[in-house]
Design an enzyme around this catalytic site. Structure first.
Site, PDB file in Angstrom:
ATOM      1  N   GLY A  18       0.831  -1.214   0.000  1.00 33.60           N
ATOM      2  CA  GLY A  18       0.000   0.000   0.000  1.00 33.60           C
ATOM      3  C   GLY A  18       0.859   1.255   0.000  1.00 33.60           C
ATOM      4  O   GLY A  18       0.460   2.299   0.528  1.00 33.60           O
ATOM      5  N   GLN A  22      -1.898   7.241   1.149  1.00 36.17           N
ATOM      6  CA  GLN A  22      -1.604   8.498   1.851  1.00 36.17           C
ATOM      7  C   GLN A  22      -0.457   8.329   2.845  1.00 36.17           C
ATOM      8  O   GLN A  22       0.512   9.082   2.835  1.00 36.17           O
ATOM      9  CB  GLN A  22      -2.872   8.970   2.583  1.00 36.17           C
ATOM     10  CG  GLN A  22      -2.738  10.342   3.189  1.00 36.17           C
ATOM     11  CD  GLN A  22      -3.727  10.592   4.319  1.00 36.17           C
ATOM     12  OE1 GLN A  22      -4.339   9.670   4.842  1.00 36.17           O
ATOM     13  NE2 GLN A  22      -3.884  11.837   4.684  1.00 36.17           N
ATOM     14  N   TYR A 151     -15.190  -1.369   7.964  1.00 37.28           N
ATOM     15  CA  TYR A 151     -13.767  -1.062   8.172  1.00 37.28           C
ATOM     16  C   TYR A 151     -13.388  -1.294   9.639  1.00 37.28           C
ATOM     17  O   TYR A 151     -12.383  -1.945   9.947  1.00 37.28           O
ATOM     18  CB  TYR A 151     -13.534   0.396   7.772  1.00 37.28           C
ATOM     19  CG  TYR A 151     -12.171   0.966   8.070  1.00 37.28           C
ATOM     20  CD1 TYR A 151     -11.038   0.516   7.405  1.00 37.28           C
ATOM     21  CD2 TYR A 151     -12.031   2.006   8.998  1.00 37.28           C
ATOM     22  CE1 TYR A 151      -9.786   1.081   7.669  1.00 37.28           C
ATOM     23  CE2 TYR A 151     -10.790   2.569   9.255  1.00 37.28           C
ATOM     24  CZ  TYR A 151      -9.679   2.104   8.591  1.00 37.28           C
ATOM     25  OH  TYR A 151      -8.443   2.657   8.852  1.00 37.28           O
TER      26      TYR A 151
HETATM   27  C1  AKB Z   1     -10.692   6.773   7.963  1.00 37.74           C
HETATM   28  O1  AKB Z   1     -11.208   7.893   8.056  1.00 37.74           O
HETATM   29  O2  AKB Z   1     -11.314   5.785   7.532  1.00 37.74           O
HETATM   30  C2  AKB Z   1      -9.283   6.587   8.425  1.00 37.74           C
HETATM   31  C3  AKB Z   1      -9.211   6.111   9.837  1.00 37.74           C
HETATM   32  C4  AKB Z   1      -9.644   6.974  10.942  1.00 37.74           C
HETATM   33  O3  AKB Z   1      -8.784   5.014  10.078  1.00 37.74           O
HETATM   34  N1  AKB Z   1      -8.558   7.804   8.283  1.00 37.74           N
END
Ligand code: AKB
Length: 327
Positions: A18, A22, A151
Site C-alpha cells: 500500500g 496516503q 472497516y
Molecule cells: C478513515 O477515516 O477511515 C481513516 C481512519 C480513521 O482510520 N482515516
C-alpha cells in the site's frame, strides 16, 4: 557493515504494501531516507512515479499469496509495513471487498511472517475499532469494541489476528490505532477523516469548501509527520517493551471542522466553509472525540510533536512554497 552514508549494507530489506497510499507514500520516503532507497521495496496495485524513481517498486496485490511470497523471496525481506487497506467511507460502499482486502490481506502477510521468519511486521489499526458505546472522551485502551462500520469490524478482527499470531507463532507484529491522518504530500482516499486534508487544500487554493462532516463533530487527528514517527518508533522499540499485541491507542490532536476552519483562517484568511453533512458524519459521530494513549507513552516513549496550529502553519508554508512533489 555501515557505509559512509550511515546505510547498513548487510541488512535484510523492508517491504511496504500500500506504498502509493496516503501514509504509504510518506512512510516509504522516510524509510528510504533512513535505510537507503534500494533497501525499501515499495509495492501497490497503483504505481507511484515518485516512489518508482527513488527505489524498487513492484506491483503487488496482497490477496495474491504467490505474488507476495515471490516478492519476499526476491528482495530478501526482513520487515514488512503492511498498509494496503480500504478505509471507512469507501468500505461502506464496498463491504465484501473491504472485508477481504483488510482481513485476508493481513492473514497472508502474517502467514508469510510465520513461514519465512520475518523479523517484524507493522500493521495499522484505527480509531474505527471503537463504536458508539465506547467512552467518547479520552477513550481508554481497553473498552468495548463494537464498531459501526465494516472497516472498523475488519480492524477489530485484524487486531485479534495480530495478537493470535504473536501468541501462537511468536510473530513480532506491532500496531497502533491511528486517528485521522493529515498530510499534504500524498492524496488520501476513502476515509472519513479525509475532509481535513480536503479543507486545507481547498483553503490554500482559495475555493469554497463544502464539509461532509458536521461543524461540531470532533475527531482525533494527527499530522503525518507524527504518524510516520509513531510507526518507526514502535518498530524500533525493544520487543520486551511491546506489552500490547493487539494495537496501541495513539493520540495527538482533536478538533471539529469549525475549529480547523478557524485555525486555517488565521494563517490563510480563508473563511469559505459550508456544511453539508453526509453519511461520513454518521461514521465520524460513532468514533471517539479524544483518545487516552498513556500505554504508548509508557511502553515505547510516544510523544507527538505537532499541535493543530503547528500543523496548519507547516502545511501552509510548504504548499505555498510549492514544495509538493508531482505524482
Ligand atoms: C478513515 O477515516 O477511515 C481513516 C481512519 C480513521 O482510520 N482515516
Amino acid at each position: 557493515m555501515r557505509t559512509g552514508t550511515g546505510i547498513n549494507t548487510e541488512q535484510k530489506n523492508i517491504l511496504v504494501t500500500g506504498a502509493s497510499g496516503q501514509l504509504g507514500y510518506e512512510l516509504t520516503s522516510r524509510l528510504r531516507q533512513r535505510h537507503g532507497g534500494d533497501h525499501v521495496i515499495a509495492t501497490d496495485i497503483r504505481e507511484n512515479h515518485s516512489l518508482a524513481d527513488s527505489g524498487p517498486f513492484e506491483y503487488l496485490d496482497v490477496l495474491d499469496r504467490k505474488q507476495l511470497e515471490d516478492i519476499i523471496e526476491k528482495h530478501d525481506i526482513g520487515e514488512i509495513y503492511h498498509l494496503a487497506a480500504i478505509l471507512s467511507a469507501r468500505g461502506e460502499r464496498e463491504i465484501e471487498a473491504t472485508w477481504k482486502l483488510n482481513t485476508d490481506g493481513l492473514l497472508n502477510v502474517l502467514n508469510q511472517a510465520r513461514i519465512k521468519e520475518i523479523k517484524r511486521i507493522f500493521w495499522p489499526s484505527s480509531i474505527a475499532v471503537f463504536g458508539p458505546d465506547a467512552p467518547r472522551e479520552q477513550t481508554p485502551q481497553n473498552t468495548p469494541l463494537n464498531p459501526n462500520t465494516v472497516y472498523g469490524i475488519s480492524k477489530v478482527a485484524g487486531e485479534q489476528w495480530c495478537a493470535y499470531y504473536h501468541r501462537r507463532f511468536g510473530v513480532d507484529v506491532r500496531s497502533v490505532r491511528y486517528p485521522g491522518l493529515i498530510g499534504y504530500k500524498s492524496e488520501p482516499g476513502g476515509g472519513t477523516t479525509d475532509y481535513a486534508v480536503d479543507m486545507l487544500r481547498t483553503a490554500i487554493n482559495g475555493q469554497t469548501f463544502v464539509c461532509p462532516v458536521g461543524r461540531n463533530t470532533r475527531l482525533p487527528m494527527m499530522y503525518m509527520e507524527d504518524a510516520v514517527k509513531a510507526s518507526i518508533a514502535i518498530m524500533e522499540a525493544d520487543p520486551n517493551h511491546i506489552r500490547i499485541r493487539t494495537s496501541y491507542n495513539l493520540a495527538s490532536i482533536s478538533f471539529a471542522p469549525h475549529e480547523l476552519a478557524r485555525v486555517i483562517q488565521q494563517y490563510t484568511g480563508f473563511r469559505n466553509v459550508d456544511y453539508a453533512p453526509d453519511e461520513r458524519d454518521a461514521i465520524a459521530a460513532s468514533w471517539p472525540d479524544s483518545i487516552d494513549d498513556h500505554e504508548a507513552q509508557r511502553d515505547w516513549g510516544w510523544n507527538p510533536d505537532y499541535d493543530i496550529k503547528e500543523m496548519v502553519q507547516t502545511i501552509h508554508q510548504a504548499v505555498t512554497a510549492a514544495d509538493v512533489p508531482d505524482k
